[in-house]
Design a protein around this motif. Structure first.
Motif, PDB file in Angstrom:
ATOM      1  N   VAL A  16      41.638  57.342  42.806  1.00  0.00           N
ATOM      2  CA  VAL A  16      40.751  57.200  41.645  1.00  0.00           C
ATOM      3  C   VAL A  16      39.351  56.877  42.158  1.00  0.00           C
ATOM      4  CG1 VAL A  16      40.360  55.970  39.477  1.00  0.00           C
ATOM      5  CG2 VAL A  16      42.699  56.268  40.340  1.00  0.00           C
ATOM      6  N   ILE A  21      33.496  55.956  49.428  1.00  0.00           N
ATOM      7  CA  ILE A  21      34.734  55.462  50.045  1.00  0.00           C
ATOM      8  C   ILE A  21      35.880  56.444  49.794  1.00  0.00           C
ATOM      9  CG2 ILE A  21      36.492  53.633  49.975  1.00  0.00           C
ATOM     10  CD1 ILE A  21      34.256  51.633  49.449  1.00  0.00           C
ATOM     11  N   ALA A  80      36.595  53.232  42.713  1.00  0.00           N
ATOM     12  CA  ALA A  80      35.724  53.742  41.643  1.00  0.00           C
ATOM     13  C   ALA A  80      34.710  52.712  41.176  1.00  0.00           C
ATOM     14  CB  ALA A  80      36.588  54.218  40.472  1.00  0.00           C
ATOM     15  N   SER A  81      35.175  51.689  40.469  1.00  0.00           N
ATOM     16  CA  SER A  81      34.239  50.751  39.865  1.00  0.00           C
ATOM     17  C   SER A  81      34.988  49.502  39.413  1.00  0.00           C
ATOM     18  CB  SER A  81      33.579  51.430  38.650  1.00  0.00           C
ATOM     19  OG  SER A  81      33.053  50.472  37.780  1.00  0.00           O
ATOM     20  N   ALA A  82      34.275  48.349  39.460  1.00  0.00           N
ATOM     21  CA  ALA A  82      34.879  47.100  38.985  1.00  0.00           C
ATOM     22  C   ALA A  82      35.159  47.168  37.486  1.00  0.00           C
ATOM     23  CB  ALA A  82      33.954  45.925  39.302  1.00  0.00           C
ATOM     24  N   VAL A 104      37.403  44.958  44.137  1.00  0.00           N
ATOM     25  CA  VAL A 104      38.214  43.740  44.010  1.00  0.00           C
ATOM     26  C   VAL A 104      37.607  42.779  42.983  1.00  0.00           C
ATOM     27  CG1 VAL A 104      39.353  41.930  45.339  1.00  0.00           C
ATOM     28  CG2 VAL A 104      38.701  44.036  46.467  1.00  0.00           C
ATOM     29  N   PRO A 194      28.432  43.048  40.209  1.00  0.00           N
ATOM     30  CA  PRO A 194      29.781  43.648  40.288  1.00  0.00           C
ATOM     31  C   PRO A 194      29.947  44.731  41.338  1.00  0.00           C
ATOM     32  CG  PRO A 194      28.667  44.240  38.228  1.00  0.00           C
ATOM     33  CD  PRO A 194      27.820  43.203  38.887  1.00  0.00           C
ATOM     34  N   ASN A 198      32.018  42.547  46.249  1.00  0.00           N
ATOM     35  CA  ASN A 198      33.479  42.557  46.282  1.00  0.00           C
ATOM     36  C   ASN A 198      34.009  41.657  47.391  1.00  0.00           C
ATOM     37  OD1 ASN A 198      34.445  44.662  44.288  1.00  0.00           O
ATOM     38  ND2 ASN A 198      32.838  45.766  45.364  1.00  0.00           N
TER      39      ASN A 198
HETATM   40  N1  LIG Z   1      35.972  45.711  48.930  1.00  0.00           N
HETATM   41  C1  LIG Z   1      34.820  45.954  49.534  1.00  0.00           C
HETATM   42  O1  LIG Z   1      34.444  45.329  50.531  1.00  0.00           O
HETATM   43  C2  LIG Z   1      33.945  47.044  48.997  1.00  0.00           C
HETATM   44  C3  LIG Z   1      32.889  47.519  49.788  1.00  0.00           C
HETATM   45  C4  LIG Z   1      32.119  48.543  49.280  1.00  0.00           C
HETATM   46  C5  LIG Z   1      32.352  49.045  48.008  1.00  0.00           C
HETATM   47  N2  LIG Z   1      33.347  48.531  47.261  1.00  0.00           N
HETATM   48  C6  LIG Z   1      33.602  49.023  45.896  1.00  0.00           C
HETATM   49  O2  LIG Z   1      34.368  50.214  45.982  1.00  0.00           O
HETATM   50  C7  LIG Z   1      34.032  51.071  44.885  1.00  0.00           C
HETATM   51  C8  LIG Z   1      33.680  52.465  45.430  1.00  0.00           C
HETATM   52  O3  LIG Z   1      32.532  52.361  46.266  1.00  0.00           O
HETATM   53  P1  LIG Z   1      31.744  53.674  46.692  1.00  0.00           P
HETATM   54  O4  LIG Z   1      30.703  53.259  47.678  1.00  0.00           O
HETATM   55  O5  LIG Z   1      32.701  54.737  47.051  1.00  0.00           O
HETATM   56  O6  LIG Z   1      31.011  54.039  45.314  1.00  0.00           O
HETATM   57  P2  LIG Z   1      30.420  55.460  44.886  1.00  0.00           P
HETATM   58  O7  LIG Z   1      29.452  55.165  43.785  1.00  0.00           O
HETATM   59  O8  LIG Z   1      29.950  56.231  46.051  1.00  0.00           O
HETATM   60  O9  LIG Z   1      31.692  56.221  44.269  1.00  0.00           O
HETATM   61  C9  LIG Z   1      32.365  55.757  43.126  1.00  0.00           C
HETATM   62  C10 LIG Z   1      33.017  56.957  42.447  1.00  0.00           C
HETATM   63  O10 LIG Z   1      33.826  56.476  41.373  1.00  0.00           O
HETATM   64  C11 LIG Z   1      33.547  57.229  40.204  1.00  0.00           C
HETATM   65  N3  LIG Z   1      33.782  56.390  39.029  1.00  0.00           N
HETATM   66  C12 LIG Z   1      32.984  55.425  38.511  1.00  0.00           C
HETATM   67  N4  LIG Z   1      33.557  54.888  37.422  1.00  0.00           N
HETATM   68  C13 LIG Z   1      34.741  55.515  37.262  1.00  0.00           C
HETATM   69  C14 LIG Z   1      35.791  55.399  36.311  1.00  0.00           C
HETATM   70  N5  LIG Z   1      35.712  54.544  35.286  1.00  0.00           N
HETATM   71  N6  LIG Z   1      36.878  56.204  36.431  1.00  0.00           N
HETATM   72  C15 LIG Z   1      36.962  57.113  37.451  1.00  0.00           C
HETATM   73  N7  LIG Z   1      35.985  57.274  38.372  1.00  0.00           N
HETATM   74  C16 LIG Z   1      34.893  56.480  38.281  1.00  0.00           C
HETATM   75  C17 LIG Z   1      32.096  57.678  40.337  1.00  0.00           C
HETATM   76  O11 LIG Z   1      31.823  58.840  39.544  1.00  0.00           O
HETATM   77  C18 LIG Z   1      31.993  57.934  41.830  1.00  0.00           C
HETATM   78  O12 LIG Z   1      32.342  59.255  42.172  1.00  0.00           O
HETATM   79  C19 LIG Z   1      32.869  50.404  44.139  1.00  0.00           C
HETATM   80  O13 LIG Z   1      33.349  49.715  43.003  1.00  0.00           O
HETATM   81  C20 LIG Z   1      32.331  49.423  45.145  1.00  0.00           C
HETATM   82  O14 LIG Z   1      31.724  48.296  44.543  1.00  0.00           O
HETATM   83  C21 LIG Z   1      34.157  47.565  47.731  1.00  0.00           C
END
Ligand SMILES: NC(=O)c1ccc[n+]([C@@H]2O[C@H](COP(=O)([O-])OP(=O)(O)OC[C@H]3O[C@@H](n4cnc5c(N)ncnc54)[C@H](O)[C@@H]3O)[C@@H](O)[C@H]2O)c1
Length: 277
Positions: A16, A21, A80-82, A104, A194, A198
């Protein structure tokens, strides 16, 4: 399907979120992890992103809805998103599936999800993301922990669009020296940032919880890296870790190590020798 190193069947993964990532993880499923996993479904709120990733992978696996993706998966991976991570967990667990979560922060304040996973026998995987030291934090928790503080340093661009920045009317372009932007608990930090913090959520789950884990967020136009420092004091002594992350080119809020940690977590599920805590 109970995921285990002994299982001869490939674990079916539904992803998802097909952004920074998600794309790296999907590539890894097709290459490094392919002896144990099969990527069977992609879902993104922006269908074009799911289609583009599926085309790159040469796989016809775009799911039309989150529910359809969950139905086909053994392990649902959220990147995807928080805003959606708790819904993904709730739905995956309700269907008896395992789930790995990158956003997270979206699980903070929702302990019922962990209780439900316990009852249903589903596993929730929370990769360490862009920080190091969770091995020590988990070990320290077996004894007594006095305090945990995480100090996150990001370039101004890495904090862009955060609700806290908008609410406080902070002009990130006007910042010309090292500035403490936020100080509070992890519970407050995940609401305020948000998409950026994370790491404080996963640290709080590993250690003393979101109300006791303290967070500082600092920015400066001089910063080139996303840096996370953790200081933990307990009966055993003191832990200090510092992780200097290269921001990913596609999304400067995300550190390159975050995607690697997700791949390592997936790999770990199938390893017979488990190293670290
Ligand atoms: N745990 C960690 O240390 C850590 C580190 C970096 C990022 N993250 C989190 O991981 C997630 C992904 O990060 P990223 O850099 O790949 O972000 P990104 O913006 O590059 O990609 C996110 C993707 O999710 C899609 N998306 C958004 N809302 C959605 C929904 N409701 N349903 C389905 N798809 C949806 C977007 O269209 C996008 O393609 C983010 O929430 C980010 O905050 C966590």
């Amino acid at each position: 399907m109970r995921l285990s190193p002994e299982s001869k069947k490939k674990c079916k993964i539904g992803l998802v979120g097909c952004g920074t990532i998600g794309s790296i993880l999907a590539e890894a499923c097709k290459k490094d992890l392919q002896s144990n996993v099969e990527l069977i479904a992609l879902y993104d709120i922006d269908k074009n992103k799911a289609v583009a990733l599926a085309d790159r992978l040469e796989l016809d696996i775009v799911a039309t809805s989150l529910d359809k993706l969950i139905e086909r998966s053994d392990l649902v991976v959220e990147a995807a998103s928080a805003k959606i991570s708790s819904e993904v967990v709730e739905k995956a667990i309700s269907s008896g599936k395992d789930v790995m979560v990158m956003s997270v922060g979206g699980l903070v304040g929702k302990p019922h999800l962990f209780d439900k996973a316990n009852k249903k026998g589903s596993r929730i995987y929370l990769p360490s993301g862009a920080i190091c030291g969770l091995d020590g934090v988990k070990a320290a928790k077996i004894g007594h922990i006095d305090s945990v503080v995480i100090t996150t340093r990001k370039p101004p661009l890495g904090l862009k669009d955060a609700p806290y920045i908008k609410e406080k009317g902070i002009d990130l372009k006007a910042i010309n020296k090292e500035t403490l932007i936020f100080k509070g608990t992890a519970a407050e930090a995940v609401r305020a940032f948000p998409q950026n913090i994370n790491v404080s959520a996963v640290l709080s789950f590993a250690g003393v919880g979101e109300k006791e884990t303290m967070v500082n967020i600092v920015t400066s136009p001089e910063y080139k890296r996303n840096t996370h420092e953790i200081e933990l004091v307990g009966d055993f002594g003191r832990i200090y870790t510092k992780c200097e992350n290269v921001p990913s080119k596609e999304n400067p809020k995300t550190s390159a190590l975050a995607a690697l940690s997700a791949i390592a977590t997936l790999k770990g599920i199938f390893e017979t020798v488990r190293i670290g805590t």
